[in-house]
Design an enzyme around this catalytic site. Structure first.
Site, PDB file in Angstrom:
ATOM      1  N   THR A  44       0.823  -1.094  -0.272  1.00 12.49           N
ATOM      2  CA  THR A  44       0.214   0.095  -0.011  1.00 12.49           C
ATOM      3  C   THR A  44       0.554   1.379  -0.184  1.00 12.49           C
ATOM      4  O   THR A  44       0.697   2.062  -0.818  1.00 12.49           O
ATOM      5  CB  THR A  44      -0.942  -0.004   1.224  1.00 12.49           C
ATOM      6  OG1 THR A  44      -1.871  -0.990   1.371  1.00 12.49           O
ATOM      7  CG2 THR A  44      -1.936   1.375   1.749  1.00 12.49           C
ATOM      8  N   TYR A  58      -8.294   0.058  -2.904  1.00 14.77           N
ATOM      9  CA  TYR A  58      -7.493   0.606  -4.007  1.00 14.77           C
ATOM     10  C   TYR A  58      -6.117  -0.354  -4.708  1.00 14.77           C
ATOM     11  O   TYR A  58      -6.877  -1.836  -3.969  1.00 14.77           O
ATOM     12  CB  TYR A  58      -6.653   1.784  -3.025  1.00 14.77           C
ATOM     13  CG  TYR A  58      -5.578   1.303  -1.747  1.00 14.77           C
ATOM     14  CD1 TYR A  58      -6.181   1.186  -0.743  1.00 14.77           C
ATOM     15  CD2 TYR A  58      -4.659   0.289  -2.147  1.00 14.77           C
ATOM     16  CE1 TYR A  58      -6.031   0.339   0.850  1.00 14.77           C
ATOM     17  CE2 TYR A  58      -4.577  -0.666  -0.895  1.00 14.77           C
ATOM     18  CZ  TYR A  58      -4.620  -0.289   0.379  1.00 14.77           C
ATOM     19  OH  TYR A  58      -4.351  -0.398   1.844  1.00 14.77           O
ATOM     20  N   SER A  91       1.184  -7.622  -0.746  1.00 13.06           N
ATOM     21  CA  SER A  91       2.174  -8.535   0.057  1.00 13.06           C
ATOM     22  C   SER A  91       1.947 -10.295   0.779  1.00 13.06           C
ATOM     23  O   SER A  91       2.550 -10.933   0.882  1.00 13.06           O
ATOM     24  CB  SER A  91       3.037  -8.200   1.214  1.00 13.06           C
ATOM     25  OG  SER A  91       2.218  -7.885   3.139  1.00 13.06           O
ATOM     26  N   THR A 124       1.634  -4.378   4.610  1.00  9.23           N
ATOM     27  CA  THR A 124       1.467  -4.599   5.782  1.00  9.23           C
ATOM     28  C   THR A 124       0.915  -6.108   6.054  1.00  9.23           C
ATOM     29  O   THR A 124       0.906  -6.534   6.914  1.00  9.23           O
ATOM     30  CB  THR A 124       0.897  -3.543   6.498  1.00  9.23           C
ATOM     31  OG1 THR A 124      -0.697  -3.469   5.529  1.00  9.23           O
ATOM     32  CG2 THR A 124       0.814  -1.760   6.126  1.00  9.23           C
ATOM     33  N   ASP A 125       0.283  -6.392   4.805  1.00 12.58           N
ATOM     34  CA  ASP A 125      -0.592  -8.033   4.748  1.00 12.58           C
ATOM     35  C   ASP A 125       0.354  -9.083   5.758  1.00 12.58           C
ATOM     36  O   ASP A 125      -0.245  -9.574   6.950  1.00 12.58           O
ATOM     37  CB  ASP A 125      -1.428  -8.447   3.858  1.00 12.58           C
ATOM     38  CG  ASP A 125      -2.364  -7.665   3.856  1.00 12.58           C
ATOM     39  OD1 ASP A 125      -3.297  -8.251   2.293  1.00 12.58           O
ATOM     40  OD2 ASP A 125      -2.787  -7.104   4.457  1.00 12.58           O
ATOM     41  N   LYS A 197       0.406  -7.110  12.813  1.00 13.84           N
ATOM     42  CA  LYS A 197      -1.148  -6.302  12.362  1.00 13.84           C
ATOM     43  C   LYS A 197      -1.834  -6.684  13.324  1.00 13.84           C
ATOM     44  O   LYS A 197      -2.576  -7.670  13.401  1.00 13.84           O
ATOM     45  CB  LYS A 197      -1.223  -6.458  10.430  1.00 13.84           C
ATOM     46  CG  LYS A 197      -2.163  -5.181  10.043  1.00 13.84           C
ATOM     47  CD  LYS A 197      -2.482  -6.475   8.960  1.00 13.84           C
ATOM     48  CE  LYS A 197      -3.025  -4.965   8.450  1.00 13.84           C
ATOM     49  NZ  LYS A 197      -3.049  -5.320   6.554  1.00 13.84           N
ATOM     50  N   GLU A 318      -1.203 -28.157  27.808  1.00 13.10           N
ATOM     51  CA  GLU A 318      -2.188 -28.674  27.814  1.00 13.10           C
ATOM     52  C   GLU A 318      -2.254 -30.027  26.365  1.00 13.10           C
ATOM     53  O   GLU A 318      -3.407 -30.170  25.917  1.00 13.10           O
ATOM     54  CB  GLU A 318      -3.140 -27.687  26.336  1.00 13.10           C
ATOM     55  CG  GLU A 318      -4.228 -26.384  26.875  1.00 13.10           C
ATOM     56  CD  GLU A 318      -5.134 -27.124  28.175  1.00 13.10           C
ATOM     57  OE1 GLU A 318      -5.260 -26.419  28.771  1.00 13.10           O
ATOM     58  OE2 GLU A 318      -5.762 -28.138  27.803  1.00 13.10           O
TER      59      GLU A 318
HETATM   60  N1  DGL Z   1      -2.716  -5.870  -0.610  1.00 19.47           N
HETATM   61  C1  DGL Z   1      -1.990  -5.503   1.043  1.00 19.47           C
HETATM   62  C2  DGL Z   1      -0.562  -5.680   0.868  1.00 19.47           C
HETATM   63  O1  DGL Z   1      -0.094  -5.752  -0.010  1.00 19.47           O
HETATM   64  C3  DGL Z   1      -2.378  -4.018   1.447  1.00 19.47           C
HETATM   65  C4  DGL Z   1      -2.342  -3.669   2.582  1.00 19.47           C
HETATM   66  C5  DGL Z   1      -0.942  -2.233   2.802  1.00 19.47           C
HETATM   67  O2  DGL Z   1       0.144  -2.361   2.204  1.00 19.47           O
HETATM   68  O3  DGL Z   1      -1.233  -1.509   3.810  1.00 19.47           O
HETATM   69  O4  DGL Z   1      -0.272  -6.016   2.009  1.00 19.47           O
END
Ligand code: DGL
Length: 361
Positions: A44, A58, A91, A124-125, A197, A318
């Site tokens: 992103t 987006y 990602s 971020t993923d 995240k 457990e």
């Molecule tokens: N498709 C997600 C990624 O590339 C978008 C989320 C992001 O980068 O914040 O991880």
């Protein structure tokens, strides 16, 4: 200065001399700035949307690293920056092969005396996973900072530019040396091992809920308050320089009414390790436990983790790990336990040695 020259000429020469000295001092100051290389992978932070109010829906990974750098001219005040486009992907498509390519590039660059730190721009993923993989495989104490954004650069109050600026100044700082791979978003500094995240879309998504962030970036300066107690980077035993691939390790999720189908399919597909993200403290449903025992008998290494997100996954809590010959994930999330087990399996399949690695890294 000779007194028979016209005053105007004298003043001009004096001004030129002053400018030359000023430029010299700026050049000198610029030369003193740390050299930081930005490795861009997509996400992103390199995304774009249809309008300024598009903060979801987006397209990620559309803007190149040179454009990202040009969009933040303030970078030149905190570091001498170079950019490389290593990948251009969202990602969720990150693979083990991408990780090996990235880690090798990072280690090659950090071995150069003219590179003082590295920033990796990333979606971020899976940002927390790439950061932890690098935390275990970078062979340097120089700063490595992974950064992303929750809003594309086209959006109102986009967080990418300030996140990138903060990440570069952090990578250029002496304070970040020897701290392990860092994750910097939202003016916060987190350790790669413990950050995750925690929100699908808000700019404060990256948190280290119970173990805590390491510090803040405020007014163009990093402030550290803690450091990780676990081994990382130059102090780990993992060397990926000669690796062309990583052992297949997969994750199965625990939930009410779960059965062994997914687990058996992954084992049949050749998984060398399984992370079981169990309910609670890593509890095993009876049917799944039977299938895990069978997988262990085939030589698959089993790690018990938890789906809950915080706390210690206690060995012999457990389930009787001693009897079952399973490994306990300690405080690692399932997705990070997978990374450590993959790297562990490049060294050994001895479960006692692997358990010690989960207590070390
Ligand atoms: N498709 C997600 C990624 O590339 C978008 C989320 C992001 O980068 O914040 O991880």
């Amino acid at each position: 200065m000779s007194h028979n020259l016209p005053d105007r000429l004298v003043r001009t020469v004096q001004t030129l001399l002053a400018c030359t000295m000023l430029l010299g001092s700026y050049a000198g100051a610029a030369e003193k700035l740390a050299h930081v290389t930005i490795l861009a992978t997509g996400g992103t932070i390199a995304g774009s949307g249809a309008s300024s109010t598009t903060t979801v829906g987006y397209t990620a990974a559309t803007v190149g690293v040179d454009t990202l750098i040009k969009a933040v001219p303030e970078l030149s005040k905190v570091a001498q920056v170079k950019g490389e486009q290593v990948f251009q992907i969202a990602s969720e498509n990150m693979t083990n092969e991408h990780w090996l390519t990235l880690a090798k590039r990072v280690n090659t660059l950090l071995a150069q005396p003219d590179v003082d730190g590295i920033v990796i721009t990333h979606g971020t993923d899976t940002l927390e996973e790439t950061a932890y993989f690098l935390d275990l495989t970078v062979k340097s104490r120089k700063p490595v900072v992974v950064v992303g954004a929750m809003r594309p650069g086209t959006a109102l109050s986009a967080d990418g530019p300030i996140n990138l600026y903060n990440a570069v100044l952090l990578a250029a700082s002496k304070e970040a040396v020897g701290k392990g791979v860092l994750v910097a978003l939202n003016d916060q500094i987190h350790s790669a091992r413990d950050v995750s995240k925690t929100n699908t879309s808000t700019p404060d998504s990256f948190k280290t809920p119970e173990l805590g962030l390491l510090g803040y970036i405020q007014g163009s300066k990093p402030y550290f308050y803690r450091a990780s107690t676990r081994k990382h980077t130059a102090d780990t035993e993992f060397d990926v320089s000669r690796l062309a691939s990583l052992p297949q390790v997969d994750i199965v999720y625990g939930y009410a009414n779960v059965g062994p189908v997914a687990l058996n399919a992954l084992v049949a597909a050749g998984a060398k390790g399984i992370i079981h993200a169990g309910v609670g403290d890593g509890s095993l449903a009876a049917t799944v436990k039977t299938a895990l025992v069978a997988a262990r008998k085939q030589g698959v290494v089993i790690v018990r983790a938890s789906r809950v997100g915080q706390g210690i996954l206690a060995r012999n809590g457990e389930a009787n790990d001693d009897e079952l010959d399973f490994v306990a994930a300690d405080t690692l999330s399932a997705q990070k336990a997978r990374i450590l087990l993959m790297l562990a399996l490049t060294r050994t399949s001895d479960t006692k040695a692997i358990q010690q690695m989960f207590y070390t890294y």
